[in-house]
Design an enzyme around this catalytic site. Structure first.
Site, PDB file in Angstrom:
ATOM      1  N   GLU A 145       1.049  -1.334   0.100  1.00  0.00           N
ATOM      2  CA  GLU A 145       0.151   0.185  -0.069  1.00  0.00           C
ATOM      3  C   GLU A 145       1.017   1.194  -0.035  1.00  0.00           C
ATOM      4  O   GLU A 145       0.636   2.238  -0.573  1.00  0.00           O
ATOM      5  CB  GLU A 145      -0.874   0.071   1.343  1.00  0.00           C
ATOM      6  CG  GLU A 145      -1.876  -1.061   1.300  1.00  0.00           C
ATOM      7  CD  GLU A 145      -2.794  -1.490   0.090  1.00  0.00           C
ATOM      8  OE1 GLU A 145      -2.795  -0.695  -0.620  1.00  0.00           O
ATOM      9  OE2 GLU A 145      -3.460  -2.480   0.054  1.00  0.00           O
TER      10      GLU A 145
ATOM     11  N   TYR B 252      -1.295  -8.860 -11.575  1.00  0.00           N
ATOM     12  CA  TYR B 252      -0.341  -8.592 -10.617  1.00  0.00           C
ATOM     13  C   TYR B 252       0.992  -9.585 -10.967  1.00  0.00           C
ATOM     14  O   TYR B 252       1.922  -8.916 -10.886  1.00  0.00           O
ATOM     15  CB  TYR B 252      -0.940  -9.157  -9.106  1.00  0.00           C
ATOM     16  CG  TYR B 252      -2.000  -8.414  -8.623  1.00  0.00           C
ATOM     17  CD1 TYR B 252      -1.799  -7.538  -7.493  1.00  0.00           C
ATOM     18  CD2 TYR B 252      -3.059  -8.084  -9.250  1.00  0.00           C
ATOM     19  CE1 TYR B 252      -2.816  -7.058  -6.897  1.00  0.00           C
ATOM     20  CE2 TYR B 252      -4.318  -7.253  -8.788  1.00  0.00           C
ATOM     21  CZ  TYR B 252      -3.841  -6.623  -7.637  1.00  0.00           C
ATOM     22  OH  TYR B 252      -4.921  -5.665  -6.998  1.00  0.00           O
TER      23      TYR B 252
END
Length: 690
Positions: free
Chosen positions: A290, A370
């Site tokens: 994050e 991803y």
């Protein structure tokens, strides 16, 4: 877990870009004031938008279609408006100087938050916005404030809530106070780049400062003890990424707890669910991911119309790079898991080009965006070297800070930094599905003079992709590597070594994105998640009640898998299928051995010599089916329904592993038995060829 950028927000961002291109009225500054009323699930809001001088014509704002408008004013006077679903349209009369549009409204937000969430690829769990006693989450696509087509030049948000309810959103915290039974916070953004989200709850707030950046944790009381751990880790990751890419781009960073298990990365803060934030590995996995998004995805924005590069890049720079920092072996193992995930979770019918990835919606899309995206960045780095690779990323950050960048912008930056045409290298990986399917064949050795010569062929099925693959020869305790550039069909290679060759390995470091053969795949939970032909068989000693078993299958993406009892079983019905046994199977006619080192019987099981016989113990193990090449058999053996209830929904988080043991819901063992194949490893016997 780890949704990071919600798909709904992506679609909103694309819409805003399209609207902006049509020349919408420019908003110089926006002031948003909201009051949260949790018992009524209510937001009472007023927003003033300061427009560029002379603004006139049609002006559109996104606002939830269920919102009740109480006033719409231009320069303090009521003006007519019309509503079209979630769009508020105004017609601004001509005027001079700075203009002000004020919208007052109220709206109920009460999406049901899951009490016992089952992990799916929907990062929101269907919750776009909720104001409740448990907590508040207002997503960026929920229309909780009047949103212009393009972000304003500056934004100020004031949030009022009952005393003790702390709110957090993007920007610098300018005010935090409690008076008269109301807690107020004010947040100021100097460079708004996208739509706002907001969270609130009965948080305990902790803070510190690192290199001039305010760091906060907003945690519920039961998790407040974790504050120091998250503050310390955040400080370290912020420094790490700032050294690599440039100064942190936002006014603060905050770790905020959510009351359902999200994992979002927003500009200047992350929102992590309470059940997730307690997991000890999150501070080393989700948190750095994050934080990296503050540079890539939130700092440098994504030109979604040309594909979403951010998840692949952040996976590489956070999840992968931190493994590489531990050791070369950890980095290699991570890359191999990405290849195994792709082979396990992406069927030909679900595959699509990387450039078409927008956001994850299922295991296949996550694995492409991803995993394959991360591997592409790794291959670029191998081709051009660390200096050029990280230098190009720093240049992209400087050039596109708070602006949208595309895959093409990265390819051009890599080309400039390396002096090579990386556009031609990257485009086939971006525009075509799949990847090369490579194998060793015709491998031989012979002695000549003082040394040995190893020869062989790298065989490729299908079209060639740009790049080189490593071939390693182990001989006499040393290794020699060569790089082979496979073409379609057969590419020969030769390697000289001084001692007797012992083994030849294709892609020993898992540096090349390729399609693993079924024989190369380890038996893992992901093989069950990616199965297109799974049958579930229950035995009398299943140990999991029907509801828990249904939740487990749903979390694995196998809610539609047929479920049969063992006494209904026949071998023909399971031919060519993957199998999940609940309980230790009796006589079934199916060869279904447990993995090496694992045994089980009624009321107990053994893993690596350790016996488990407690009521809270549960085993989940996956093994290859020797009677059905390419297929696997999984075993769920719970020693009580309570043990299954405590641990079953956690299995999906351990997709890379093949043997899992839980006690009282806590993971005790996680292992992946190795898989070797003659297509990628050729071992010579001790007899010397001449």
């Amino acid at each position: 877990m780890k949704p990071y950028i919600a798909l709904s927000a992506i679609l909103v961002a694309m819409l805003l870009v399209a609207c902006s291109a049509r020349g919408e009225v420019r908003v110089v500054r926006q002031e948003i004031a909201v009051r949260l009323v949790p018992p009524q699930h209510l937001v009472v809001g007023e927003s003033t938008l300061y427009l560029a001088p002379g603004a006139a014509g049609e002006f559109s704002l996104a606002l939830n279609g269920a919102a009740r408008l109480e006033a719409v004013r231009l320069d303090g006077r009521d003006i007519p408006f019309r509503r079209e679903g979630g769009t508020l349209r105004l017609n601004l009369s001509a005027g001079t100087g700075e203009r002000r549009v004020t919208v007052a409204y109220r709206c109920i937000f009460n999406d049901p938050a899951p009490e016992r969430p089952v992990v799916t690829e929907d990062p929101s769990y269907g919750v776009n916005a909720v104001v409740a006693e448990r907590g508040t989450y207002l997503g960026s696509g929920a229309g909780w404030y009047p949103e212009p087509a393009a972000p304003p030049g500056r934004r100020i948000v004031t949030v009022e809530a009952p005393a003790g309810i702390e709110a957090v959103t993007a920007g610098r915290r300018a005010v935090r106070e409690t008076a008269g039974g109301v807690t107020t916070s004010v947040w100021e953004e100097e460079h708004p780049a996208e739509a706002l989200s907001l969270s609130a709850g009965s948080y305990v707030v902790a803070e510190r400062n690192v290199d001039g950046i305010p760091l906060y944790t907003y945690l519920y009381p039961e998790n407040a003890v974790l504050a120091d751990r998250y503050l310390e880790a955040s400080a370290g990751y912020l420094r790490f990424y700032a050294e690599k890419f440039g100064p942190y781009p936002f006014e603060k960073f905050a770790v905020v707890e959510n009351f359902f298990p999200t994992g979002y990365g927003f500009p200047s803060y992350t929102l992590i669910g309470g059940t997730v934030i307690r997991l000890p590995f999150i501070v080393h996995t989700s948190l750095p991911h994050e934080i990296a998004h503050c540079w890539w995805g939130n700092g440098v924005l994504v030109a979604y119309e040309k594909g979403n590069w951010s998840e692949g890049l952040v996976t590489y720079l956070a999840d992968y790079l931190l493994e590489e920092r531990k050791s070369a072996r950890d980095g290699r193992d991570y890359r191999y898991r990405l290849l195994a995930d792709y082979a396990s979770l992406v069927s030909p019918g679900e595959d699509f080009p990387l450039r078409r990835f927008m956001g994850r919606v299922d295991p296949a899309s996550r694995t492409i965006g991803y995993g394959k995206g991360s591997m592409l960045f790794h291959m670029v780095r191998r081709e051009i070297g660390d200096d050029a690779f990280f230098g190009a990323l720093r240049q992209v950050f400087r050039e596109f800070r708070f602006k949208a960048a595309s895959w093409d912008d990265f390819a051009l930056a890599f080309s400039r930094a390396s002096g090579r045409d990386m556009v031609s290298f990257m485009n086939p990986w971006l525009e075509r599905t799949g990847g090369p399917r490579l194998a060793l064949t015709d491998v031989e050795r012979r002695q000549g003079g003082d040394g040995w010569l190893v020869s062989g062929v790298v065989r490729q099925v299908g079209d060639a992709f740009p790049g080189r693959v490593r071939v390693r020869v182990d001989a006499g305790g040393t290794s020699r590597d060569i790089l082979v550039e496979p073409t379609r069909g057969r590419t020969a290679f030769t390697v000289d070594v001084s001692g007797p060759p012992e083994r030849v390995t294709l892609d020993p470091e898992a540096d090349t994105f390729r399609l693993l053969s079924p024989e190369e795949l380890p038996a893992t939970v992901n093989r069950i998640k990616g199965s297109m032909a799974l049958t579930v068989v229950t035995s009398p000693g299943c140990g999991a009640d029907r509801d828990t078993l249904a939740l487990l299958l749903r979390s694995l993406g196998q809610a539609e898998a047929p479920l049969i009892r063992q006494d209904q079983l026949n071998a023909a019905a399971l031919a060519g299928r993957d199998i999940l046994f609940c309980g230790v199977p009796g006589t079934t006619g199916i060869r279904s051995p447990l993995p090496h080192g694992v045994s089980a019987s009624a009321g107990t099981f053994v893993v690596d010599g350790t016996t488990y016989a407690g009521a809270g113990d549960m085993l989940f193990a996956v093994a290859n089916r020797p009677d059905a090449p390419g297929r696997v058999t999984a075993f769920l053996h719970s020693l009580s329904p309570a043990a299954a209830g405590a641990a079953a929904l956690k299995i999906t988080h351990y997709g890379r592993y093949g043997v899992l043991v839980f006690s009282g819901g806590d993971n005790r063992v996680k292992e992946t038995p190795p898989a070797l194949s003659e297509t990628s490893v050729v071992t010579f016997d001790r007899q010397v060829d001449r």
